[in-house]
Design a protein around this motif. Sequence first.
Motif, PDB file in Angstrom:
ATOM      1  N   PHE A   1       0.834  -1.204   0.000  1.00 42.80           N
ATOM      2  CA  PHE A   1       0.000   0.000   0.000  1.00 42.80           C
ATOM      3  C   PHE A   1       0.876   1.264   0.000  1.00 42.80           C
ATOM      4  N   THR A   2       1.991   1.215   0.733  1.00 43.01           N
ATOM      5  CA  THR A   2       2.895   2.361   0.771  1.00 43.01           C
ATOM      6  C   THR A   2       3.524   2.594  -0.598  1.00 43.01           C
TER       7      THR A   2
ATOM      8  N   TYR B   1       1.376   9.750   7.039  1.00 44.67           N
ATOM      9  CA  TYR B   1       1.583   9.727   8.475  1.00 44.67           C
ATOM     10  C   TYR B   1       0.511  10.475   9.255  1.00 44.67           C
ATOM     11  N   ILE B   2       0.018  11.587   8.695  1.00 44.70           N
ATOM     12  CA  ILE B   2      -0.899  12.456   9.425  1.00 44.70           C
ATOM     13  C   ILE B   2      -2.038  12.858   8.491  1.00 44.70           C
ATOM     14  N   GLY B   3      -3.265  12.851   9.021  1.00 42.27           N
ATOM     15  CA  GLY B   3      -4.396  13.250   8.202  1.00 42.27           C
ATOM     16  C   GLY B   3      -5.248  12.071   7.792  1.00 42.27           C
ATOM     17  N   PRO B   4      -6.237  12.285   6.934  1.00 39.01           N
ATOM     18  CA  PRO B   4      -7.214  11.245   6.622  1.00 39.01           C
ATOM     19  C   PRO B   4      -6.645  10.031   5.917  1.00 39.01           C
ATOM     20  N   SER B   5      -5.497  10.173   5.237  1.00 40.29           N
ATOM     21  CA  SER B   5      -4.964   9.042   4.472  1.00 40.29           C
ATOM     22  C   SER B   5      -4.216   8.031   5.335  1.00 40.29           C
TER      23      SER B   5
ATOM     24  N   HIS C   1      -4.968   4.154   5.926  1.00 46.43           N
ATOM     25  CA  HIS C   1      -4.580   3.074   5.015  1.00 46.43           C
ATOM     26  C   HIS C   1      -3.374   2.293   5.531  1.00 46.43           C
ATOM     27  N   LEU C   2      -2.465   2.983   6.207  1.00 44.32           N
ATOM     28  CA  LEU C   2      -1.168   2.393   6.522  1.00 44.32           C
ATOM     29  C   LEU C   2      -0.965   2.064   7.996  1.00 44.32           C
ATOM     30  N   PHE C   3      -1.838   2.575   8.867  1.00 37.47           N
ATOM     31  CA  PHE C   3      -1.694   2.329  10.301  1.00 37.47           C
ATOM     32  C   PHE C   3      -2.952   1.637  10.817  1.00 37.47           C
ATOM     33  N   PRO C   4      -2.841   0.371  11.271  1.00 36.77           N
ATOM     34  CA  PRO C   4      -4.029  -0.351  11.738  1.00 36.77           C
ATOM     35  C   PRO C   4      -4.822   0.393  12.799  1.00 36.77           C
ATOM     36  N   ARG C   5      -4.125   1.102  13.693  1.00 36.53           N
ATOM     37  CA  ARG C   5      -4.843   1.858  14.724  1.00 36.53           C
ATOM     38  C   ARG C   5      -5.803   2.856  14.087  1.00 36.53           C
TER      39      ARG C   5
ATOM     40  N   GLY D   1     -13.350   2.790  11.110  1.00 36.88           N
ATOM     41  CA  GLY D   1     -14.280   1.700  10.880  1.00 36.88           C
ATOM     42  C   GLY D   1     -13.752   0.550  10.064  1.00 36.88           C
ATOM     43  N   MET D   2     -12.459   0.550   9.731  1.00 39.87           N
ATOM     44  CA  MET D   2     -11.842  -0.561   9.012  1.00 39.87           C
ATOM     45  C   MET D   2     -11.154  -1.486  10.008  1.00 39.87           C
ATOM     46  N   PRO D   3     -11.112  -2.783   9.724  1.00 41.49           N
ATOM     47  CA  PRO D   3     -10.518  -3.697  10.702  1.00 41.49           C
ATOM     48  C   PRO D   3      -8.997  -3.660  10.736  1.00 41.49           C
ATOM     49  N   ARG D   4      -8.367  -3.303   9.610  1.00 36.69           N
ATOM     50  CA  ARG D   4      -6.900  -3.268   9.529  1.00 36.69           C
ATOM     51  C   ARG D   4      -6.511  -2.402   8.328  1.00 36.69           C
ATOM     52  N   ALA D   5      -5.222  -2.271   8.074  1.00 39.34           N
ATOM     53  CA  ALA D   5      -4.760  -1.448   6.955  1.00 39.34           C
ATOM     54  C   ALA D   5      -5.473  -1.859   5.670  1.00 39.34           C
ATOM     55  N   TYR D   6      -5.746  -0.877   4.832  1.00 38.11           N
ATOM     56  CA  TYR D   6      -6.529  -1.155   3.630  1.00 38.11           C
ATOM     57  C   TYR D   6      -6.019  -0.325   2.455  1.00 38.11           C
ATOM     58  N   GLY D   7      -6.317  -0.792   1.237  1.00 35.96           N
ATOM     59  CA  GLY D   7      -5.790  -0.172   0.023  1.00 35.96           C
ATOM     60  C   GLY D   7      -6.584   1.041  -0.414  1.00 35.96           C
TER      61      GLY D   7
END
Length: 374
Positions: free
Chosen positions: A213-214, A266-270, A273-277, A283-289
């Motif tokens: 994803f990165t 790293y910061i903001g709405p995007s 995608h890259l940080f599970p927290r 509302g996503m269970p884990r990192a997503y594309g």
Amino acid sequence: MGVPIQPARMREPFSGNDIRRWAQAMHYPNRLHYDSDYAAGSRFGGLLAPQSFCVAMDDAHGTGPSCVGLIPNSHLIFGGDEWWFYGQKVFPGDMLHNHRVALDYAVKETKFAGPTCFQRGDNYYYNQDGDLIAKQRSTAIRYNPDAAREMGSMGPSEDPEWSDEQIVDLENKKYDWIKMLHDLGHGKRWWDDINVGDVLPTRIIGPHSIASFTTEWRSYLFTLWCGVKRRTDLDMEALGFTDEMAGKEQDPVLELDNPEQTDGAYIGPSRGHLFPRWARHVGMPRAYGYGASMGAWILDYFSGWAGEWGEIVHSNCSYRAPSLAGDISIMDATVTEKSINEEGQHLVHVDFKMVNQDGVVSATAKAEICLPKK
């Protein structure tokens, strides 16, 4: 609605490496887009960009005009893209700009997050000569992340595990599609030889990961410091994004002072995608594309099959579920019709579906692909 927002504009012309970076990030090993020696022997005489490439220049993956107006305590994911292509190709040295207009919106009840706003906006991609390359109608899904977490409809939080044997099997299956590209080479896939009911070769991408994803994220020009001319009308708080996700992503003033604070990885709405927290926060269970990347996979799937003498004329994609870390994406399509349009183009109509390893549908599409006639 109907009011243009600030256009997306590049700083410098595309380079060959911009195109190569995109092809690699989108997992698209079509040598036309990265091997200069091979591309020199094509009908184009040199390296060119995939049809999916226009969105790489935009500062919002094409969703800018589908995200206007205040919706308090909201987040956004991509809902789909409809594309029209007009025959103009993109080459190294080209400069693109995007004219963007908000189109419409509707609020619907969803199982994912309750009341959800579906917004659409149009993107018109032009080159430096004023030629219209493509039109993209993007759909944004704006929802309340608190509701999404409460409804808990997004699945397990742990990545699925793949054995070494399964990975080897996946790589072999992935190579079957790559070999299709090689076998066709500079040849023509003739419209005459295609029949209704024909099945296109299966394409597989994945397993997806935070690393993949990165890689995708960094292939978009706007993710680079001063990679594009920034909008001055972009305000995440004014759009209603939740406080923790609003940030100062792409802020043109802060970028010159402390660019790490404006980096959406790293910061903001995007960063969801890259940080599970932060994925769980929206509302996503884990990192997503990225939805835009998903759209690129679909366009590349069609155009790779069509070959260098064919092209996508129209494609309408709906994104049903995110591509989650650890999942794979399996693409298939079937020919449903053949036709000749008013411009005399010989078209093949296809129905497309993308699923994960459990058969969960992540995207569907219908497309018309122009092929040469004997």
